[in-house]
Design a protein around this motif. Sequence first.
Motif, PDB file in Angstrom:
ATOM      1  N   LEU A  68       0.821  -1.211   0.000  1.00  0.00           N
ATOM      2  CA  LEU A  68       0.000   0.000   0.000  1.00  0.00           C
ATOM      3  C   LEU A  68       0.855   1.261   0.000  1.00  0.00           C
ATOM      4  CD1 LEU A  68      -2.884  -1.054   2.415  1.00  0.00           C
ATOM      5  CD2 LEU A  68      -2.968  -0.805  -0.067  1.00  0.00           C
ATOM      6  N   ALA A  69       1.999   1.224   0.666  1.00  0.00           N
ATOM      7  CA  ALA A  69       2.885   2.395   0.641  1.00  0.00           C
ATOM      8  C   ALA A  69       3.409   2.627  -0.776  1.00  0.00           C
ATOM      9  CB  ALA A  69       4.039   2.225   1.619  1.00  0.00           C
ATOM     10  N   THR A  84       3.312   5.791  -5.609  1.00  0.00           N
ATOM     11  CA  THR A  84       3.256   5.860  -7.073  1.00  0.00           C
ATOM     12  C   THR A  84       2.209   6.864  -7.529  1.00  0.00           C
ATOM     13  OG1 THR A  84       3.978   3.570  -7.290  1.00  0.00           O
ATOM     14  CG2 THR A  84       2.842   4.523  -9.171  1.00  0.00           C
ATOM     15  N   ILE A  85       1.037   6.832  -6.905  1.00  0.00           N
ATOM     16  CA  ILE A  85      -0.005   7.797  -7.256  1.00  0.00           C
ATOM     17  C   ILE A  85       0.472   9.223  -6.982  1.00  0.00           C
ATOM     18  CG2 ILE A  85      -2.298   8.654  -6.613  1.00  0.00           C
ATOM     19  CD1 ILE A  85      -3.117   5.745  -6.191  1.00  0.00           C
ATOM     20  N   VAL A 100       3.264   2.991 -14.804  1.00  0.00           N
ATOM     21  CA  VAL A 100       2.585   3.591 -13.659  1.00  0.00           C
ATOM     22  C   VAL A 100       1.172   3.053 -13.561  1.00  0.00           C
ATOM     23  CG1 VAL A 100       1.650   5.746 -12.720  1.00  0.00           C
ATOM     24  CG2 VAL A 100       3.971   5.694 -13.621  1.00  0.00           C
ATOM     25  N   TRP A 101       0.446   3.056 -14.666  1.00  0.00           N
ATOM     26  CA  TRP A 101      -0.936   2.584 -14.653  1.00  0.00           C
ATOM     27  C   TRP A 101      -1.030   1.094 -14.384  1.00  0.00           C
ATOM     28  CZ3 TRP A 101      -4.154   6.015 -13.430  1.00  0.00           C
ATOM     29  CH2 TRP A 101      -3.998   7.332 -13.858  1.00  0.00           C
ATOM     30  N   GLN A 102      -0.041   0.323 -14.814  1.00  0.00           N
ATOM     31  CA  GLN A 102      -0.026  -1.110 -14.495  1.00  0.00           C
ATOM     32  C   GLN A 102       0.119  -1.327 -12.998  1.00  0.00           C
ATOM     33  OE1 GLN A 102       3.122  -2.885 -16.789  1.00  0.00           O
ATOM     34  NE2 GLN A 102       2.066  -2.565 -18.728  1.00  0.00           N
ATOM     35  N   GLN A 103       0.945  -0.518 -12.363  1.00  0.00           N
ATOM     36  CA  GLN A 103       1.116  -0.675 -10.915  1.00  0.00           C
ATOM     37  C   GLN A 103      -0.133  -0.229 -10.166  1.00  0.00           C
ATOM     38  OE1 GLN A 103       4.540   1.173  -9.116  1.00  0.00           O
ATOM     39  NE2 GLN A 103       3.844   0.652  -7.085  1.00  0.00           N
ATOM     40  N   ILE A 104      -0.768   0.836 -10.632  1.00  0.00           N
ATOM     41  CA  ILE A 104      -1.944   1.345  -9.934  1.00  0.00           C
ATOM     42  C   ILE A 104      -3.134   0.397 -10.102  1.00  0.00           C
ATOM     43  CG2 ILE A 104      -3.655   3.200  -9.912  1.00  0.00           C
ATOM     44  CD1 ILE A 104      -1.352   5.135 -10.551  1.00  0.00           C
ATOM     45  N   TYR A 105      -3.316  -0.114 -11.308  1.00  0.00           N
ATOM     46  CA  TYR A 105      -4.457  -0.997 -11.554  1.00  0.00           C
ATOM     47  C   TYR A 105      -4.005  -2.426 -11.649  1.00  0.00           C
ATOM     48  CZ  TYR A 105      -7.048   3.242 -12.324  1.00  0.00           C
ATOM     49  OH  TYR A 105      -7.639   4.457 -12.150  1.00  0.00           O
TER      50      TYR A 105
END
Length: 83
Positions: free
Chosen positions: A43-44, A49-50, A78-83
């Motif tokens: 979660l950190a 990243t966000i 970035v979007w792969q890590q977020i979603y």
Amino acid sequence: KPVTWPPLVLGVVCGTCASGNFTWSTEDFGLLAVAAFLAGPCLAGFTQTINDWYDREIDAINEPYRPIPSGKITESEVWQQIY
């Protein structure tokens, strides 16, 4: 940063206990311990990243060596890590 982990871990513990599906059995406590242990770094990393994504234009000026402004991490990564 490990200093940011306690509130995230506490959130996982409180959410698990408040779900109504948690009992203080050995199995549930073990699963909670694993979830709490993984919650800190996962979660950190997610929240960092966000934050870095939304600060990328400011970081490009102030801290151009950071992974997102320097291009070491692409927008799709970035979007792969977020979603």
